[in-house]
Scaffold this active site. Structure first.
Site, PDB file in Angstrom:
ATOM      1  N   SER A  48      -4.071  -3.300 -19.612  1.00 40.89           N
ATOM      2  CA  SER A  48      -3.041  -3.721 -18.663  1.00 40.89           C
ATOM      3  C   SER A  48      -3.535  -4.970 -17.951  1.00 40.89           C
ATOM      4  CB  SER A  48      -2.784  -2.599 -17.641  1.00 40.89           C
ATOM      5  OG  SER A  48      -2.373  -1.451 -18.320  1.00 40.89           O
ATOM      6  N   LEU A  49      -3.056  -6.109 -18.400  1.00 42.49           N
ATOM      7  CA  LEU A  49      -3.544  -7.368 -17.840  1.00 42.49           C
ATOM      8  C   LEU A  49      -2.759  -7.707 -16.564  1.00 42.49           C
ATOM      9  CD1 LEU A  49      -5.636  -9.507 -18.301  1.00 42.49           C
ATOM     10  CD2 LEU A  49      -4.104 -10.658 -19.901  1.00 42.49           C
ATOM     11  N   ASN A  50      -1.474  -7.838 -16.703  1.00 44.23           N
ATOM     12  CA  ASN A  50      -0.562  -7.879 -15.542  1.00 44.23           C
ATOM     13  C   ASN A  50      -0.779  -9.004 -14.534  1.00 44.23           C
ATOM     14  OD1 ASN A  50       0.451  -5.584 -16.678  1.00 44.23           O
ATOM     15  ND2 ASN A  50      -0.496  -4.172 -15.247  1.00 44.23           N
ATOM     16  N   CYS A  68       7.684   3.392 -18.182  1.00 47.64           N
ATOM     17  CA  CYS A  68       6.323   3.028 -17.791  1.00 47.64           C
ATOM     18  C   CYS A  68       6.193   2.941 -16.277  1.00 47.64           C
ATOM     19  CB  CYS A  68       5.972   1.641 -18.311  1.00 47.64           C
ATOM     20  SG  CYS A  68       5.362   1.637 -19.948  1.00 47.64           S
ATOM     21  N   GLU A 102       3.162  14.783 -16.156  1.00 45.68           N
ATOM     22  CA  GLU A 102       4.274  14.535 -17.061  1.00 45.68           C
ATOM     23  C   GLU A 102       3.799  13.901 -18.366  1.00 45.68           C
ATOM     24  OE1 GLU A 102       7.961  13.989 -14.015  1.00 45.68           O
ATOM     25  OE2 GLU A 102       6.801  12.179 -14.349  1.00 45.68           O
ATOM     26  N   CYS A 114       2.769   0.537  -9.464  1.00 50.53           N
ATOM     27  CA  CYS A 114       2.833   1.761 -10.263  1.00 50.53           C
ATOM     28  C   CYS A 114       3.112   2.983  -9.388  1.00 50.53           C
ATOM     29  CB  CYS A 114       1.504   1.921 -10.999  1.00 50.53           C
ATOM     30  SG  CYS A 114       1.370   3.454 -11.921  1.00 50.53           S
ATOM     31  N   GLY A 153      -2.482   8.471 -14.791  1.00 49.43           N
ATOM     32  CA  GLY A 153      -3.936   8.403 -14.706  1.00 49.43           C
ATOM     33  C   GLY A 153      -4.548   7.277 -15.514  1.00 49.43           C
ATOM     34  N   GLU A 154      -5.806   7.024 -15.197  1.00 53.34           N
ATOM     35  CA  GLU A 154      -6.578   6.001 -15.901  1.00 53.34           C
ATOM     36  C   GLU A 154      -7.505   6.745 -16.874  1.00 53.34           C
ATOM     37  OE1 GLU A 154      -7.064   2.658 -16.441  1.00 53.34           O
ATOM     38  OE2 GLU A 154      -8.756   3.413 -17.600  1.00 53.34           O
ATOM     39  N   SER A 184      -4.945   3.176 -23.214  1.00 56.83           N
ATOM     40  CA  SER A 184      -4.589   2.044 -22.366  1.00 56.83           C
ATOM     41  C   SER A 184      -5.433   2.090 -21.088  1.00 56.83           C
ATOM     42  CB  SER A 184      -3.103   2.140 -22.004  1.00 56.83           C
ATOM     43  OG  SER A 184      -2.760   1.133 -21.085  1.00 56.83           O
ATOM     44  N   CYS A 233      -3.732   8.852  -9.573  1.00 59.90           N
ATOM     45  CA  CYS A 233      -4.631   7.823 -10.105  1.00 59.90           C
ATOM     46  C   CYS A 233      -5.224   7.049  -8.940  1.00 59.90           C
ATOM     47  CB  CYS A 233      -3.873   6.868 -11.022  1.00 59.90           C
ATOM     48  SG  CYS A 233      -4.923   5.603 -11.755  1.00 59.90           S
ATOM     49  N   CYS A 270      -2.825   0.554  -8.452  1.00 68.67           N
ATOM     50  CA  CYS A 270      -2.073  -0.656  -8.819  1.00 68.67           C
ATOM     51  C   CYS A 270      -0.787  -0.665  -7.999  1.00 68.67           C
ATOM     52  CB  CYS A 270      -1.779  -0.676 -10.313  1.00 68.67           C
ATOM     53  SG  CYS A 270      -3.285  -0.585 -11.290  1.00 68.67           S
ATOM     54  N   CYS A 311       3.467  10.006 -25.073  1.00 70.20           N
ATOM     55  CA  CYS A 311       2.711   9.333 -24.007  1.00 70.20           C
ATOM     56  C   CYS A 311       2.149  10.443 -23.113  1.00 70.20           C
ATOM     57  CB  CYS A 311       3.701   8.434 -23.257  1.00 70.20           C
ATOM     58  SG  CYS A 311       3.030   7.656 -21.807  1.00 70.20           S
TER      59      CYS A 311
HETATM   60  N1  SAH Z   1      -3.801   3.717 -16.379  1.00 69.81           N
HETATM   61  C1  SAH Z   1      -3.569   3.114 -17.637  1.00 69.81           C
HETATM   62  C2  SAH Z   1      -2.495   3.791 -18.428  1.00 69.81           C
HETATM   63  C3  SAH Z   1      -1.276   4.269 -17.693  1.00 69.81           C
HETATM   64  S1  SAH Z   1      -0.204   3.041 -17.044  1.00 69.81           S
HETATM   65  C4  SAH Z   1      -3.273   1.648 -17.473  1.00 69.81           C
HETATM   66  O1  SAH Z   1      -3.038   1.202 -16.365  1.00 69.81           O
HETATM   67  O2  SAH Z   1      -3.308   0.953 -18.487  1.00 69.81           O
HETATM   68  C5  SAH Z   1       0.678   2.509 -18.496  1.00 69.81           C
HETATM   69  C6  SAH Z   1       1.270   1.117 -18.389  1.00 69.81           C
HETATM   70  O3  SAH Z   1       2.375   1.124 -17.468  1.00 69.81           O
HETATM   71  C7  SAH Z   1       0.325   0.056 -17.891  1.00 69.81           C
HETATM   72  O4  SAH Z   1       0.322  -1.052 -18.765  1.00 69.81           O
HETATM   73  C8  SAH Z   1       0.898  -0.368 -16.550  1.00 69.81           C
HETATM   74  O5  SAH Z   1       0.638  -1.722 -16.276  1.00 69.81           O
HETATM   75  C9  SAH Z   1       2.360  -0.095 -16.750  1.00 69.81           C
HETATM   76  N2  SAH Z   1       3.123   0.103 -15.521  1.00 69.81           N
HETATM   77  C10 SAH Z   1       2.739   0.740 -14.407  1.00 69.81           C
HETATM   78  N3  SAH Z   1       3.727   0.743 -13.489  1.00 69.81           N
HETATM   79  C11 SAH Z   1       4.783   0.100 -14.036  1.00 69.81           C
HETATM   80  C12 SAH Z   1       6.091  -0.198 -13.608  1.00 69.81           C
HETATM   81  N4  SAH Z   1       6.540   0.190 -12.421  1.00 69.81           N
HETATM   82  N5  SAH Z   1       6.916  -0.888 -14.443  1.00 69.81           N
HETATM   83  C13 SAH Z   1       6.484  -1.256 -15.667  1.00 69.81           C
HETATM   84  N6  SAH Z   1       5.256  -0.974 -16.150  1.00 69.81           N
HETATM   85  C14 SAH Z   1       4.400  -0.310 -15.347  1.00 69.81           C
HETATM   86 FE1  SF4 Z   2      -3.374   4.039 -12.535  1.00 65.23          FE
HETATM   87 FE2  SF4 Z   2      -2.519   2.723 -14.729  1.00 65.23          FE
HETATM   88 FE3  SF4 Z   2      -0.871   3.176 -12.641  1.00 65.23          FE
HETATM   89 FE4  SF4 Z   2      -2.834   1.440 -12.388  1.00 65.23          FE
HETATM   90  S1  SF4 Z   2      -1.092   1.259 -13.791  1.00 65.23           S
HETATM   91  S2  SF4 Z   2      -2.288   3.019 -10.871  1.00 65.23           S
HETATM   92  S3  SF4 Z   2      -4.432   2.403 -13.597  1.00 65.23           S
HETATM   93  S4  SF4 Z   2      -1.802   4.719 -13.960  1.00 65.23           S
END
Ligand code: SAH
Ligand code: SF4
Length: 407
Positions: A245-247, A364, A121, A149, A192-193, A224, A142, A146, A135
């Site tokens: 993505s620090l999180n 996201c 997508e 996600c 994906g990453e 990202s 992936c 995480c 985007c």
């Molecule tokens: N893999 C890369 C880019 C794709 S994810 C990465 O992780 O950076 C894009 C962004 O979406 C990241 O910052 C991730 O932390 C955020 N994200 C993933 N799942 C989410 C969710 N359920 N709610 C809000 N943000 C989310």
């Molecule tokens: Fe992959 Fe980014 Fe989702 Fe983490 S947040 S599983 S790196 S797509």
């Protein structure tokens, strides 16, 4: 490497993941080459192999990207013999758009068929003025897993080729062009990453940046990453923008929600970010997903400020977007505001990311290539972008995640 060891060597010693997951190397392309995966330099080399002049590459790029002519027959400044020869060697196929959904807020989601049973997508997000951010996805699924996600729930099925990433862009580009609009920014924040598929991702940047092609400024492209530290130098080299993505505001929490942190911890990640800021003079964008009871406490805001204050950066707070069976919750608006205000009080540059495309499951972390658990949405596959709803329609609450054509 033990979790607390600092990696002073920033350049990679190895590639994190090479080839396919079953241990085989990525397949070599057979048959005609897909044009969209070739940079102008690649095309020059290809033409050289055919004994042709180098400037022909520029001519062909201009035809394809400027005129959108993909039939060699119509490339009138190439000889008839040359056109015939090229026909069987290069093809211009793009991933097919199998579904196109539009949110009440103007966000649009495209589902692409990659031709081998895999789908990915991409999401088009309108901003102020003429801003239209695409985007895009770099992988099917992936492997970073995480916990919050939706994409991460799916194991990596395969990495996309550059032609398939450029292909997502071109499909949306062509639809917009029909309305006199253009994509202004690209973010690698889809499925994906990106640093797990760096060759294809940075080839895409090279192709879309080419002045004889789309001519997209590198500064309008953001990569990202979840923190594949050994590959982060490539973002510096590509002159794109870095988002991280620090999180998590400490290693314990970050390792809990992002397993990649067990391999490359916060210290290693932030050293790489510092190096990016020093070498490029650009700010790093830190993305911070707020998970109720996990990452949303005021003490976390304080830790986050402490971690990032020595790095030129901005912090992008993303309230968690819910998806089926995630096990996490979105914090209350009140808690999000308190968290944001604490960061502002401490002096951080912080932005709260508005949730876009929620009704079409395009926010996201909500992207997937699996159809199960998809909400009811409106399919506008055959429409031109932006022309399907009037303003009055947009005000009509009934349109919210309403008509069903796609179940
Ligand atoms: N893999 C890369 C880019 C794709 S994810 C990465 O992780 O950076 C894009 C962004 O979406 C990241 O910052 C991730 O932390 C955020 N994200 C993933 N799942 C989410 C969710 N359920 N709610 C809000 N943000 C989310
Ligand atoms: Fe992959 Fe980014 Fe989702 Fe983490 S947040 S599983 S790196 S797509």
């Amino acid at each position: 490497m033990p979790e607390n060891t600092v990696n002073t060597e920033f350049k990679p010693q190895f590639t994190a993941y090479e080839g396919n997951l079953d241990g085989t190397l990525l397949q070599k392309e057979e048959g005609p080459k897909n044009f969209y995966g070739m940079s102008q330099d690649d095309l020059k080399k290809f033409l050289k192999g055919l004994g042709k002049e180098q400037f022909r590459a520029q001519q062909i790029f201009k035809w394809v990207y400027e005129e959108r002519i993909t039939d060699f027959e119509q490339m009138s400044n190439l000889s008839k013999k040359f056109r015939e020869e090229l026909k069987g060697l290069i093809d211009f196929s793009l991933p097919a758009v199998v579904s196109h959904l539009k949110s009440i807020d103007g966000t649009q989601k495209f589902l692409f068929d990659m031709g081998d049973g895999n789908t990915v997508e991409a999401v088009l997000i309108p901003g102020g003025e003429d801003r239209l951010t695409l985007c895009i996805s770099s992988e099917v699924g992936c492997n970073m897993a995480c916990k919050f996600c939706f994409t991460g729930k799916q194991k990596l099925k395969r990495r996309l080729k550059a032609s398939e990433i450029v292909g997502q862009f071109m499909q949306v580009h062509d639809r917009l062009q029909a309305d006199g609009k253009r994509i202004s920014n690209i973010v690698f924040m889809g499925m994906g990453e990106p640093l797990d598929n760096p060759d294809a991702v940075f080839k895409t940047v090279e192709v879309l940046h080419d002045p004889w092609g789309i001519n997209m400024s590198r500064r309008k492209i953001t990569v990202s990453t979840s923190g594949l530290v050994p590959e982060m130098w490539r973002i510096i080299e590509s002159k794109c923008r870095l988002a991280v993505s620090l999180n998590g505001s400490n290693d314990e929490i970050r390792s809990q929600v992002m397993p990649i942190n067990k391999r490359y911890n916060i210290k290693m990640l932030l050293d790489a970010c510092r190096e990016y800021a020093e070498k490029t003079g650009d700010k790093v964008t830190f993305e911070y997903v707020m998970l109720k009871g996990v990452t949303d406490q005021l003490e976390h805001a304080r830790e986050l400020h402490k971690l990032t204050r020595s790095i030129p950066c901005k912090i992008n707070i993303i309230p968690f977007n819910e998806h089926p069976g995630s096990g996490f919750e979105r914090p209350s608006d009140d808690q999000i505001e308190k968290f944001q205000n604490e960061l502002i009080r401490l002096g951080s540059h912080v932005l709260l990311r508005r949730t876009m495309g929620r009704d079409i499951f395009a926010a996201c972390g909500q992207l997937t290539s699996e159809f199960a658990n998809k909400p009811r949405t409106m399919d506008i596959s055959n429409s031109k972008i932006g022309s399907i709803y009037s303003k009055a329609d947009l005000k009509n609450e009934k349109l919210k995640a309403a008509e069903l054509t796609n179940s």
